[in-house]
Design an enzyme around this catalytic site. Structure first.
Site, PDB file in Angstrom:
ATOM      1  N   ILE A  65       0.844  -1.199   0.000  1.00 27.72           N
ATOM      2  CA  ILE A  65       0.000   0.000   0.000  1.00 27.72           C
ATOM      3  C   ILE A  65       0.879   1.250   0.000  1.00 27.72           C
ATOM      4  O   ILE A  65       1.909   1.293   0.678  1.00 27.72           O
ATOM      5  CB  ILE A  65      -0.894   0.040   1.263  1.00 27.72           C
ATOM      6  CG1 ILE A  65      -1.862  -1.136   1.269  1.00 27.72           C
ATOM      7  CG2 ILE A  65      -1.651   1.358   1.371  1.00 27.72           C
ATOM      8  CD1 ILE A  65      -2.732  -1.198   2.518  1.00 27.72           C
ATOM      9  N   CYS A  66       0.434   2.273  -0.736  1.00 29.02           N
ATOM     10  CA  CYS A  66       1.016   3.614  -0.633  1.00 29.02           C
ATOM     11  C   CYS A  66      -0.130   4.613  -0.766  1.00 29.02           C
ATOM     12  O   CYS A  66      -1.288   4.260  -0.563  1.00 29.02           O
ATOM     13  CB  CYS A  66       2.114   3.842  -1.671  1.00 29.02           C
ATOM     14  SG  CYS A  66       1.512   3.948  -3.361  1.00 29.02           S
ATOM     15  N   ARG A  67       0.165   5.823  -1.119  1.00 27.01           N
ATOM     16  CA  ARG A  67      -0.894   6.841  -1.219  1.00 27.01           C
ATOM     17  C   ARG A  67      -1.814   6.585  -2.405  1.00 27.01           C
ATOM     18  O   ARG A  67      -3.028   6.590  -2.275  1.00 27.01           O
ATOM     19  CB  ARG A  67      -0.287   8.245  -1.329  1.00 27.01           C
ATOM     20  CG  ARG A  67      -1.327   9.359  -1.230  1.00 27.01           C
ATOM     21  CD  ARG A  67      -0.697  10.724  -1.403  1.00 27.01           C
ATOM     22  NE  ARG A  67      -0.286  10.941  -2.774  1.00 27.01           N
ATOM     23  CZ  ARG A  67      -1.082  11.409  -3.734  1.00 27.01           C
ATOM     24  NH1 ARG A  67      -2.329  11.724  -3.484  1.00 27.01           N
ATOM     25  NH2 ARG A  67      -0.629  11.566  -4.960  1.00 27.01           N
ATOM     26  N   GLY A  69      -0.949   4.045  -5.073  1.00 24.41           N
ATOM     27  CA  GLY A  69      -0.763   2.735  -5.700  1.00 24.41           C
ATOM     28  C   GLY A  69       0.465   2.623  -6.583  1.00 24.41           C
ATOM     29  O   GLY A  69       0.806   1.528  -7.013  1.00 24.41           O
ATOM     30  N   MET A  94      -4.125   4.491  -0.540  1.00 29.77           N
ATOM     31  CA  MET A  94      -4.887   5.055   0.578  1.00 29.77           C
ATOM     32  C   MET A  94      -5.927   6.071   0.111  1.00 29.77           C
ATOM     33  O   MET A  94      -6.895   6.335   0.820  1.00 29.77           O
ATOM     34  CB  MET A  94      -3.943   5.694   1.603  1.00 29.77           C
ATOM     35  CG  MET A  94      -3.084   4.697   2.347  1.00 29.77           C
ATOM     36  SD  MET A  94      -4.022   3.448   3.262  1.00 29.77           S
ATOM     37  CE  MET A  94      -4.660   4.452   4.612  1.00 29.77           C
TER      38      MET A  94
END
Length: 103
Positions: A65-67, A69, A94
């Protein structure tokens, strides 16, 4: 085209609710993580992935996961290249997460 499967935020939440055995790795920076993380996620900054994955079991299932993708997709591809067989990327990151957050 990436070899990494994408999983929707809803599918991640469903896996969590079903108590599936998998590990969420959040690759965002510290200041991003301070705004909230998916419950039970491990925080490993993208820049730390090369050294930190040495201690992770390769037979585990991982959701990255990141902000948005993109960074998590890079991390997932890196892990796949290093022999991790079951790595997925959370689609939309996210920004698309509707579930609970922990601080």
């Amino acid at each position: 085209m990436s070899q990494i499967k994408e999983i929707t935020p809803q599918q991640v939440e469903d896996k969590m609710n079903n108590n599936d055995d998998f590990t969420i790795i959040d690759v965002r920076e510290d200041e991003e993580v301070s705004q909230g993380m998916v419950p039970n996620a491990k925080h490993i900054r993208l820049g730390d992935i090369p050294e930190k994955i040495e201690s992770l079991p390769k037979d585990q299932e991982y959701v990255m996961i990141c902000r948005s993708g993109r960074r998590s997709m890079n991390a997932a591809e890196f892990m796949k290249e290093r022999g991790f067989g079951n790595v997925q990327n959370m689609e939309g990151g996210m920004l698309k997460w509707q579930g609970e957050l922990v601080f």
